[in-house]
Design a protein around this motif. Structure first.
Motif, PDB file in Angstrom:
ATOM      1  N   ALA A  67       0.766  -1.172  -0.175  1.00 53.18           N
ATOM      2  CA  ALA A  67      -0.219  -0.508  -0.187  1.00 53.18           C
ATOM      3  C   ALA A  67       0.905   1.189  -0.039  1.00 53.18           C
ATOM      4  CB  ALA A  67      -1.044  -0.231   1.402  1.00 53.18           C
ATOM      5  N   ASP A  71      -3.757   4.812   0.161  1.00 50.36           N
ATOM      6  CA  ASP A  71      -4.393   3.531  -0.468  1.00 50.36           C
ATOM      7  C   ASP A  71      -5.256   2.779   1.664  1.00 50.36           C
ATOM      8  OD1 ASP A  71      -3.582   3.746  -2.146  1.00 50.36           O
ATOM      9  OD2 ASP A  71      -2.521   1.696  -2.385  1.00 50.36           O
ATOM     10  N   HIS A 138      -7.570  -3.962  -1.266  1.00 51.83           N
ATOM     11  CA  HIS A 138      -6.900  -2.786  -0.831  1.00 51.83           C
ATOM     12  C   HIS A 138      -8.012  -2.061  -1.668  1.00 51.83           C
ATOM     13  CE1 HIS A 138      -2.833  -1.575  -2.656  1.00 51.83           C
ATOM     14  NE2 HIS A 138      -3.842  -0.809  -2.154  1.00 51.83           N
ATOM     15  N   ARG A 140      -7.379   1.231  -3.603  1.00 51.37           N
ATOM     16  CA  ARG A 140      -5.663   2.346  -4.414  1.00 51.37           C
ATOM     17  C   ARG A 140      -6.609   3.629  -4.059  1.00 51.37           C
ATOM     18  NH1 ARG A 140      -2.448  -1.026  -5.616  1.00 51.37           N
ATOM     19  NH2 ARG A 140      -2.200  -3.266  -5.805  1.00 51.37           N
ATOM     20  N   HIS A 150      -6.694   9.868   1.031  1.00 47.30           N
ATOM     21  CA  HIS A 150      -5.538  10.881   1.071  1.00 47.30           C
ATOM     22  C   HIS A 150      -6.129  11.721   1.707  1.00 47.30           C
ATOM     23  CE1 HIS A 150      -1.169  11.624  -0.522  1.00 47.30           C
ATOM     24  NE2 HIS A 150      -1.633  11.252   0.984  1.00 47.30           N
TER      25      HIS A 150
END
Length: 328
Positions: A67, A71, A138, A140, A150
């Motif tokens: 990651a 992420d 996961h 992204r 983010h």
């Protein structure tokens, strides 16, 4: 019914309220150089959000996840995880994460920064997400519509480190948004979701019909009416709904009503008769029979058990309810 989750405008909001989903940030890690750490996982739905740098996430039983900044990794019913960043040829510093310190710092600087936490849900939610999510999800930051991940992780980290008044409240609210953003991104980009509630929500053509049932569960819905909302023929709608949800539309509606009843009996003080009427049953006896058939006990018995042992009654219900298997 308290909070009236059935009146949500969209099905995902209704589901998140029903399962009492909440994002909980338990701590953070800022590390420099080569490092590694391992820890047992106490929560069924653990998440790791990378704020800066990169991290190798190795849960038990599955392949590792690499990651990078922005992420988010959700570990679904894993028992242990190893986190590391070890460049080729480097000798890592091994350390233990503290359950007391909200932020652990290793080395000089903040080469790699991440947040740890979990998605808190009730037993209904644990059963739902256990079957609907992979062992290691996961998400992204580079995925379409995932740019906010983010930003949210960075804002949480700033609140944790800035020592500002009200920071605990801010972290809690931002964690809620982070969980929502992760689930939205996953549903929007999932190539395949197992049949069930989340499978239904990934089908854009079926969402309006699901939202209608969630918004007014007491209405005497007919298959033809739901098919018209989805702009499909009756036969095509029934086939597509069953493929996505795992059950026919009317069976899904019945199970959704029982899930709403379960929460209302636990949290609200309305009579069984009033609840039966609100959920669309012609008589209290019809509701009681349907509830006992799916839950394994009468509504009054369930209410007494839920209030006497709130941490155990939901688990007991989930283990016996055929309705749960219909929705997951």
């Amino acid at each position: 019914m308290r909070d009236r989750p059935e009146l949500a405008r969209d099905p995902l909001s209704a589901v998140l309220r029903l399962v009492e989903a909440r994002g909980v940030v338990s701590g953070g890690l800022a590390a420099a150089g080569a490092w590694t750490t391992s820890a047992d996982i106490a929560e069924p739905l653990k998440f790791i959000a990378v704020v800066r740098g990169r991290v190798r996430v190795q849960p038990d039983g599955v392949t590792p996840v690499h990651a990078t900044a922005g992420d988010v990794v959700i570990l679904n019913h894993r028992r242990r995880v190893t986190l590391s960043n070890v460049p080729d040829g480097a000798v890592p510093v091994a350390f233990e994460l503290s359950a007391i310190e909200p932020l652990v710092r290793v080395g000089d600087g903040e080469q790699d920064v991440m947040l740890g936490g979990h998605i808190g849900v009730n037993e209904v939610g644990r059963q739902l997400l256990r079957t609907a999510l992979p062992p290691a999800l996961h998400v992204r930051a580079t995925a379409a519509d995932a740019s906010e991940l983010h930003d949210l992780a960075s804002r949480i980290y700033r609140e944790m480190t800035a020592d500002r008044i009200g920071s605990d409240f801010a972290v809690a609210q931002l964690a809620q948004l982070l969980v929502l953003a992760v689930l939205r991104t996953h549903l929007d980009r999932a190539d395949s979701v197992p049949p069930g509630l989340l499978g239904l929500l990934t089908d854009e053509q079926l969402r309006p019909a699901a939202a209608a049932m969630h918004a007014d569960p007491g209405r005497p819905w007919q298959l033809t009416e739901l098919a018209r909302i989805a702009a499909m023929s009756r036969t095509s709608f029934a086939e597509r709904f069953r493929a996505a949800a795992g059950v026919p539309p009317m069976t899904y509606l019945s199970s959704w009503r029982i899930l709403l009843a379960q929460r209302a009996l636990r949290d609200a003080d309305m009579t069984v008769g009033a609840l039966a009427y609100e959920l669309g049953y012609a008589a209290e006896s019809a509701f009681s029979n349907a509830f006992k058939r799916e839950v394994g006990m009468s509504p009054l018995h369930y209410r007494r058990a839920a209030r006497a042992r709130p941490d155990q009654s939901s688990s007991s219900w989930a283990a016996t309810s055929s309705g749960m298997s219909m929705l997951v």
